[in-house]
Design an enzyme around this catalytic site. Sequence first.
Site, mmCIF file in Angstrom:
data_model
loop_
_atom_site.group_PDB
_atom_site.id
_atom_site.type_symbol
_atom_site.label_atom_id
_atom_site.label_comp_id
_atom_site.label_asym_id
_atom_site.label_seq_id
_atom_site.Cartn_x
_atom_site.Cartn_y
_atom_site.Cartn_z
ATOM 1 N N ASP A 54 72.702 48.221 -10.249
ATOM 2 C CA ASP A 54 72.591 46.978 -11.007
ATOM 3 C C ASP A 54 71.149 46.546 -11.208
ATOM 4 O O ASP A 54 70.297 46.705 -10.329
ATOM 5 C CB ASP A 54 73.363 45.863 -10.294
ATOM 6 C CG ASP A 54 74.853 46.086 -10.357
ATOM 7 O OD1 ASP A 54 75.353 46.306 -11.469
ATOM 8 O OD2 ASP A 54 75.515 46.065 -9.301
ATOM 9 N N GLU B 146 86.856 42.531 -15.778
ATOM 10 C CA GLU B 146 86.248 43.228 -14.646
ATOM 11 C C GLU B 146 85.691 42.184 -13.690
ATOM 12 O O GLU B 146 84.898 41.325 -14.099
ATOM 13 C CB GLU B 146 85.119 44.151 -15.102
ATOM 14 C CG GLU B 146 85.570 45.514 -15.551
ATOM 15 C CD GLU B 146 84.392 46.449 -15.767
ATOM 16 O OE1 GLU B 146 83.229 46.011 -15.658
ATOM 17 O OE2 GLU B 146 84.641 47.624 -16.054
ATOM 18 N N TYR C 234 85.282 54.704 -17.990
ATOM 19 C CA TYR C 234 84.149 53.816 -18.253
ATOM 20 C C TYR C 234 82.908 54.680 -18.473
ATOM 21 O O TYR C 234 82.430 55.325 -17.555
ATOM 22 C CB TYR C 234 83.961 52.881 -17.049
ATOM 23 C CG TYR C 234 82.928 51.776 -17.203
ATOM 24 C CD1 TYR C 234 81.733 51.976 -17.876
ATOM 25 C CD2 TYR C 234 83.156 50.528 -16.642
ATOM 26 C CE1 TYR C 234 80.805 50.964 -18.002
ATOM 27 C CE2 TYR C 234 82.224 49.503 -16.751
ATOM 28 C CZ TYR C 234 81.049 49.738 -17.434
ATOM 29 O OH TYR C 234 80.112 48.740 -17.557
#
Length: 265
Positions: free
Chosen positions: A59, A48, A173
Amino acid sequence: MRLADTFARLRAGNRTGLVTYTTAGDPDLPRSGEVLLSLDRAGADVLEVGVPFSDPLADGPVIQRATERAIAAGTNLRKVLALVASLRSKLSAPVVLFSYANPLLRMGVDTFAREAGAAGVDGVLALDLPIEEAGGFRDALAAAGLDTIFLLSPTTTDERIQRAAQWGRGFLYGISRLGVTGARDRVAAGAEAMVRRIRSHTDLPVALGFGISRPEHVAEIGRYADAAVVGSALVSLVAETAGAPDAVERVESYVRSLKSACRRP
């Protein structure tokens, strides 16, 4: 398709996949390229590659700082694509671009899909693009031979899981916990139940991420998911070793330790 072939091979060999995440351009493009090559040598099954973006809402501080360093070094989407293109012939693992939607939309979805396909990208995860609005994006990627990968969380409804399973390719995912990225001491308590809920709707491989940092985490996740995703811990190691003469070797050693936990009993 490299992603489909990779997960078929893992299933046939009864192995857990290892998906690694690094931020392109951290600490700069040449060294991030060296890191990607080292991850491939160490046996990462999927690479990735994070596209730096100025407002990375999902994040935690480790990847936020990596993004800041990459942007300061002049990294942008076109340079990330050029990096992948320069490395593709040397890499065995499929490459997935991990990006916020803004850089992709700014380039233009059709242009991005065409250039990403030409660079040798295999799949794209636009993490803040709602599934309900992803139809045109998915069609453009598919026309360029790219897999669209969707992000699923513990609060994703069954209806949205079904749509992600219908439109997604390559793998799904799953994020094991709510909140932002970051290494944790243990795998989230509800991770297994979440994977089983996803599996009730699809046969697509499921990779599980957010908080995974140790070989024992990878081994635990391998009991119920197809792959483990390691991001923040790896990005942190890249930052800690930046400038060290053995930086690439230490990153490679860490990934080999994770890979050692991928063989199932």
